[in-house]
Each structure stands twice: as C-alpha cells, then as structure tokens.
Design an enzyme around this catalytic site. Structure first.
Site, PDB file in Angstrom:
ATOM      1  N   GLU A 119       0.798  -1.300  -0.034  1.00  0.00           N
ATOM      2  CA  GLU A 119      -0.147  -0.029   0.087  1.00  0.00           C
ATOM      3  C   GLU A 119       0.714   1.148  -0.232  1.00  0.00           C
ATOM      4  OE1 GLU A 119      -2.932   0.264  -0.535  1.00  0.00           O
ATOM      5  OE2 GLU A 119      -3.549  -1.866  -0.467  1.00  0.00           O
TER       6      GLU A 119
ATOM      7  N   TYR B  24      -7.313   6.000   4.194  1.00  0.00           N
ATOM      8  CA  TYR B  24      -7.130   4.793   3.291  1.00  0.00           C
ATOM      9  C   TYR B  24      -6.243   3.685   3.655  1.00  0.00           C
ATOM     10  CZ  TYR B  24      -5.778   2.214  -0.651  1.00  0.00           C
ATOM     11  OH  TYR B  24      -5.531   1.247  -1.428  1.00  0.00           O
TER      12      TYR B  24
ATOM     13  N   ASP C 262      -9.713   5.602  -2.324  1.00  0.00           N
ATOM     14  CA  ASP C 262      -8.377   6.109  -3.126  1.00  0.00           C
ATOM     15  C   ASP C 262      -8.848   6.984  -4.351  1.00  0.00           C
ATOM     16  OD1 ASP C 262      -8.982   4.115  -4.854  1.00  0.00           O
ATOM     17  OD2 ASP C 262      -7.026   3.154  -4.701  1.00  0.00           O
TER      18      ASP C 262
END
Length: 226
Positions: A44, A127, A145
C-alpha cells in the site's frame, strides 16, 4: 442527490455486478496472495502515486531483503532508502522504516488491527488503515483512493465537485454503505481494479462496463465525472 445513499436493492446490484466482473477480470497481483499485514502495508505504501507495474518488482525485492517488520526495523536508514530507489516520493521508505521501528517497540513487531491505533502511526492515513484492516484482517473497513472515489462519484453522484471536502466525506460514506458483510477483501480490491481498468480517468470503457444501467454519469461526457 449528492447527499443520498443507494437503496438496499441498488447496493445489492452494485455488489453483485462488481464482484462478478472482478472474478472474471481482476488482476493477479502478489499482495493479493497474502494476508500478512506487513506485506500488505509495504504494497500500500509503494502503490501511493506509483503505477502497479513499477511496484511489483520492487515489492518482491523489498520483501526478499526485509521479510519482516523486525528485519526492516533493524536495517540502517541509508540502506532502506537505497533499496527503495527508483520508486520516488522518497519520504515513503522513511515512513515505512519508522512504522517498523514503532511496531517493534510498541507492539511486539506486529501491526495492530484497530483503526485508531493504525492511524496513530505517522504515514498511515484513513485509506491505508482501511486497506490493512480489510486486506489483512478481513474487517468491514471502507477505502477511498483516487480510483475508488472516481468510480463512486460517477456511478452514484455525477454532479458537484468531486474534490470538495463535503463530497469526499460523502464518498467515504458511500464506500462504507456499499461494503458487503462477506467478501470484503474481494470487494475492495474490485473497486480499485474497476477504477484502474474500466472507469478510468480519461476515456472510460463505457461500452464494456457492467454498471451503465443505473450509472448517473452514463453516457460519460469529458467535462463531468472526472
């Protein structure tokens, strides 16, 4: 209306269509084959402002060199930064390094599963916390996102400024409302893939989109739903 949320029937249709599409067309990515919170964190952070095809080889290289939070925490900062190159946005390896050291010091070299504690780490925002909770721990955690925001705005809103604070709050609410009870991993991955592969920023692939019926931006016009 921008402030409204889909009806239960609309939610079911959206989930069914999205998951059906994903199971046929979703990308095979290495971080989708693991439930390790650290591996998911690495992916991520790497994927922030970087294309998938550039991340895949670096993801493998990174985890070969730093296979655990302990290994990363013990590494010299200059080595960590050198390993990161050439991904760019070079604050990211420093954040990963700091998260690893904090996790070793505070949590026995594990990442916590609750949102508040995850967001207490510098570099883990709403997020990323949602992604870790959803992908590593199977929790019903919303994500938002750029790709997900574009999909939800086009399909369910279509009017207003998608970048305004009020709209972002509404899109977070939409993401949470649409979240299924089961298949949360696939659902959130599907949202991201759908935005990356079908509902793209320019020239979205409306002719092959399974969401056109009920999509408030269809037929898409270049000056709306960006």
């Amino acid at each position: 209306m921008a402030g409204s949320v889909p009806t239960p029937a609309e939610r079911r249709r959206f989930r069914q269509r999205l998951l059906t599409w994903y199971r046929a067309h979703g990308r095979d990515l290495p971080w989708r084959r693991t439930g390790d919170p650290y591996h998911i964190l690495v992916s991520e952070i790497m994927l922030q402002q970087t294309q998938v095809d550039r991340v895949v080889p670096k993801y493998h290289e990174w985890l070969t060199k730093y296979p655990s939070l302990e290994d990363l925490a013990a590494a010299p900062e200059e080595d960590v930064s050198a390993t990161w190159r050439p991904l760019g946005y070079n604050i990211r390896p420093k954040r990963l390094h700091a998260i690893a050291r904090e996790s070793v010091a505070r949590f026995g070299a594990t990442l916590p599963s609750d949102e508040a504690t995850l967001r207490s780490f510098k570099g883990i925002g709403a997020y990323t916390a949602g992604a870790i909770r959803s992908f590593a721990f199977g929790q019903r955690a919303a994500i938002l996102d750029t790709n997900v925001a574009r999909v939800l705005f086009r399909i369910f809103v279509a009017k207003g400024d998608p970048k305004s604070h009020a709209m972002k709050r509404h899109l977070w609410k939409l993401s949470a409302t649409l979240m299924p009870v089961r298949h949360v991993f696939d659902f959130n991955q599907a949202l991201m893939d759908f935005g990356a592969m079908i509902c793209v920023a320019r020239n979205p692939k409306c002719p092959i989109c399974p969401m056109t019926k009920g999509c408030r931006s269809f037929p898409f016009k270049p000056d709306r739903g960006k």
